[in-house]
Design a protein around this motif. Sequence first.
Motif, mmCIF file in Angstrom:
data_model
loop_
_atom_site.group_PDB
_atom_site.id
_atom_site.type_symbol
_atom_site.label_atom_id
_atom_site.label_comp_id
_atom_site.label_asym_id
_atom_site.label_seq_id
_atom_site.Cartn_x
_atom_site.Cartn_y
_atom_site.Cartn_z
ATOM 1 N N VAL A 43 -0.667 -4.952 3.114
ATOM 2 C CA VAL A 43 -1.625 -5.447 4.097
ATOM 3 C C VAL A 43 -0.943 -5.531 5.458
ATOM 4 O O VAL A 43 0.128 -6.131 5.583
ATOM 5 N N GLY A 45 -0.470 -7.169 8.654
ATOM 6 C CA GLY A 45 -0.766 -8.482 9.224
ATOM 7 C C GLY A 45 -0.795 -8.434 10.746
ATOM 8 O O GLY A 45 -1.763 -8.853 11.377
ATOM 9 N N SER A 67 -8.218 -11.596 11.427
ATOM 10 C CA SER A 67 -7.627 -10.720 12.431
ATOM 11 C C SER A 67 -6.134 -10.978 12.608
ATOM 12 O O SER A 67 -5.452 -10.214 13.280
ATOM 13 N N GLY A 68 -5.621 -12.042 12.010
ATOM 14 C CA GLY A 68 -4.172 -12.274 12.052
ATOM 15 C C GLY A 68 -3.737 -13.424 12.942
ATOM 16 O O GLY A 68 -2.551 -13.552 13.244
ATOM 17 N N HIS A 225 -12.026 -20.269 17.514
ATOM 18 C CA HIS A 225 -13.113 -19.299 17.380
ATOM 19 C C HIS A 225 -14.112 -19.479 18.499
ATOM 20 O O HIS A 225 -15.022 -18.682 18.654
HETATM 21 N N1 LIG Z 1 0.560 -13.934 2.192
HETATM 22 C C1 LIG Z 1 -0.263 -12.906 2.450
HETATM 23 N N2 LIG Z 1 -0.257 -11.810 1.663
HETATM 24 C C2 LIG Z 1 -1.061 -10.764 1.920
HETATM 25 N N3 LIG Z 1 -1.911 -10.705 2.936
HETATM 26 C C3 LIG Z 1 -1.978 -11.761 3.760
HETATM 27 C C4 LIG Z 1 -1.157 -12.919 3.565
HETATM 28 N N4 LIG Z 1 -1.430 -13.807 4.546
HETATM 29 C C5 LIG Z 1 -2.376 -13.235 5.309
HETATM 30 N N5 LIG Z 1 -2.707 -12.004 4.850
HETATM 31 C C6 LIG Z 1 -3.661 -11.082 5.449
HETATM 32 O O1 LIG Z 1 -3.411 -11.009 6.828
HETATM 33 C C7 LIG Z 1 -4.608 -10.943 7.543
HETATM 34 C C8 LIG Z 1 -4.673 -12.007 8.598
HETATM 35 O O2 LIG Z 1 -4.773 -13.272 7.997
HETATM 36 P P1 LIG Z 1 -4.785 -14.597 8.873
HETATM 37 O O3 LIG Z 1 -4.797 -15.744 7.936
HETATM 38 O O4 LIG Z 1 -3.715 -14.539 9.871
HETATM 39 O O5 LIG Z 1 -6.215 -14.496 9.585
HETATM 40 P P2 LIG Z 1 -6.888 -15.456 10.650
HETATM 41 O O6 LIG Z 1 -7.106 -14.651 11.868
HETATM 42 O O7 LIG Z 1 -6.110 -16.713 10.778
HETATM 43 O O8 LIG Z 1 -8.293 -15.745 9.978
HETATM 44 P P3 LIG Z 1 -9.160 -17.101 9.930
HETATM 45 O O9 LIG Z 1 -9.894 -17.142 11.222
HETATM 46 O O10 LIG Z 1 -10.065 -16.897 8.787
HETATM 47 O O11 LIG Z 1 -8.217 -18.233 9.759
HETATM 48 C C9 LIG Z 1 -5.731 -10.990 6.522
HETATM 49 O O12 LIG Z 1 -6.145 -9.669 6.281
HETATM 50 C C10 LIG Z 1 -5.077 -11.568 5.297
HETATM 51 O O13 LIG Z 1 -5.661 -11.027 4.145
#
Ligand SMILES: Nc1ncnc2c1ncn2[C@@H]1O[C@H](COP(=O)(O)OP(=O)(O)OP(=O)(O)O)[C@@H](O)[C@H]1O
Lengths: 346, 295
Positions: A43, A45, A67-68, A225
């Motif tokens: 994945v 990140g 989105s990360g 958000h």
């Molecule tokens: N430990 C992990 N192993 C595999 N993939 C991961 C891991 N942590 C995050 N991801 C992937 O990385 C990407 C970003 O995740 P992240 O949690 O940073 O999103 P976010 O922007 O904080 O979302 P949200 O607004 O829902 O909190 C996602 O596609 C998630 O599936």
Amino acid sequence: MADPIGIEIRNLYKIFGPNPAAHVEAVRAGMTKAELQARHGHVLGLRDINISIAPGSIQVIMGLSGSGKSTLIRHINRLIEPTAGEIIIEGQNVVAMPPEALRAFRRHKTAMVFQKFALLPHRTVLDNAAYGLEVQGVPEAERYRTAMRWIERVGLKGFEKSYPSQLSGGMQQRVGLARALVNDAPILLMDEAYSALDPLIRYDMQTVLLDLQKEVRKTIVFITHDLDEALRIGDRIALLRDGCVIQQGSAQDIVLRPADDYVANFVQHVDRGKVLKVASIMVEPSGAEAPPEAAIDPEARVADALQKMAVLRLQSLRVEAPDGRTLGHLPFQAAIDAYTGQQGAR
Amino acid sequence: MAWLTSFPQLDDGYLRDLKKVIDEGFRNFTRSYGDMIEGFFSPLQTLLIWSERLLLNTPWPIILLVVAGLAWGASRNWRVVIGSVLTLVLIGLFGMWDDTMKTVSMIFAATLLSIVIGLPLGILMSRSDRFQAVLNPILDVMQTMPSFVYLIPVVMLLGIGKVPGLIAVVIYALPPMIRLTNLGIRQVDREVLEAADAFGSSAWQKLIKAELPLALPTIMAGINQTIMMALAMVVIASMIGVQGLGQPVLRAINNQYFTLGVFNGFAIVGIAILFDRISQAWGKRLQKHREVGHG
Ligand SMILES: Nc1ncnc2c1ncn2[C@@H]1O[C@H](COP(=O)(O)OP(=O)(O)OP(=O)(O)O)[C@@H](O)[C@H]1O
Ligand SMILES: [Mg+2]
């Protein structure tokens, strides 16, 4: 409190999976998140993140779910190890810090508020708030005094002996906020710190943060958000999509000149008249016509300018700095265009 | 076609030699190191004698008071207190007070030893997947191997007495302590640990301030199971000289004294329930903060 410190994120990559190092070159060469997932089961990140956060500023990070954003903010205190890249804070690369130095860095330089609160369920509100100081070895009386001050500041006075499970989500989030503020660290990492709060308390907490920012300038990374929140508190905004920064700049930049449809979608519902400043859309004075009679401050909002023109029945305003210099003109048409989002002005 | 109907086993003579060689080897080992090993375990002897003396020399009303106090402190529930005291009173009336005290002191020592060994091992196990992979089959063997089988080497090494009995009990009662400590720590919410890290906790601070307290309910369940399994070993341990409620049962089996067996059997059941209720109530009270609403 020491001087504020900046954060320099350089060429940061993060790939999740059993063997991330093997794929970083492919990603550098342009492999997409979907391709990486389908072909190698890893994945993506973060991809090539470069953000420079000025000392004492508030950097907002936005982006859709997944989105990360959380991944990125966790790199700043290295809760997540990057696959490649560096994070420079006070001339030191956080990524290369040995464990002892990293621990000291986390204790004294950063504090974090978590999206899912992450409170210690077996500890009272007071003991949760005092956790950072406890870990640093601060004596009990002193850490309780500091913790109580912040518990009051976030509006939880009277709840200090409660356990987290006895509080509502919004109250728990404020405990998380108090816990971070108690540390008085120069860098504050806030992962959707306000998402669980109701609008009124949320506004209150934004005010707490902005007031705090006036007293002691901290460097704050703030994930949200909510665009209105971003525009209210953020000095600069970075937008993430699929682990890439697709645009960063001031709120004005992003609202006026969205880099693509994704960003445009993000900003389409914002109240442009209240966000855009006269300075961002004024035009060069053209020597030909006579200068408009009335003047307006460059920091004023477009909505105010339109109101003024309507009241005075003018087609144009002079933009005048506080020291009396004329900076430019604001024609009615430009103001209307900016207000309705017809086109990027200028 | 004889090889199809009877399994092609190793040559009889070869098997006999193999067993002989191993037995000889172990006997030699016992002869040369037995004293040393006995010396190594002598602190256990001290612990056992001390706890047995304590329980036997304390006047019975005080023991009743202490048990009532423990039950109240752990449960804040009068029914548990009354049940506990009543159980002990009945045991005393039926003439099993001294044996019960001996058994309780044995259980106490076995549980203490299991915690002292099991907690660190469980923590290590939760830290390393590899260690878990090595330890798990060993724990399986400890739990499923019929206890008589490992009584043999224990007795060969240490003879008959309290200490070998204690060791046999601990071998049997230790696995749940290790397993549930491991499980409890592995189940701790990742986000909470992340927060502990984010504030710069050292590994030790994280363990003491977050992991162990959050794993405590599971660890308490482990202690509870350890106590129950130790009680289940009382009769078997009495075969190698452990005094207490097990010995009358053993005598009852040999001489077909039905009532003697039943009385002592019920005494064991009684203190099992007593321990169980008190330790569970205590475990629950430690979790007070979980009781009210929300997540
Ligand atoms: N430990 C992990 N192993 C595999 N993939 C991961 C891991 N942590 C995050 N991801 C992937 O990385 C990407 C970003 O995740 P992240 O949690 O940073 O999103 P976010 O922007 O904080 O979302 P949200 O607004 O829902 O909190 C996602 O596609 C998630 O599936
Ligand atoms: Mg997130």
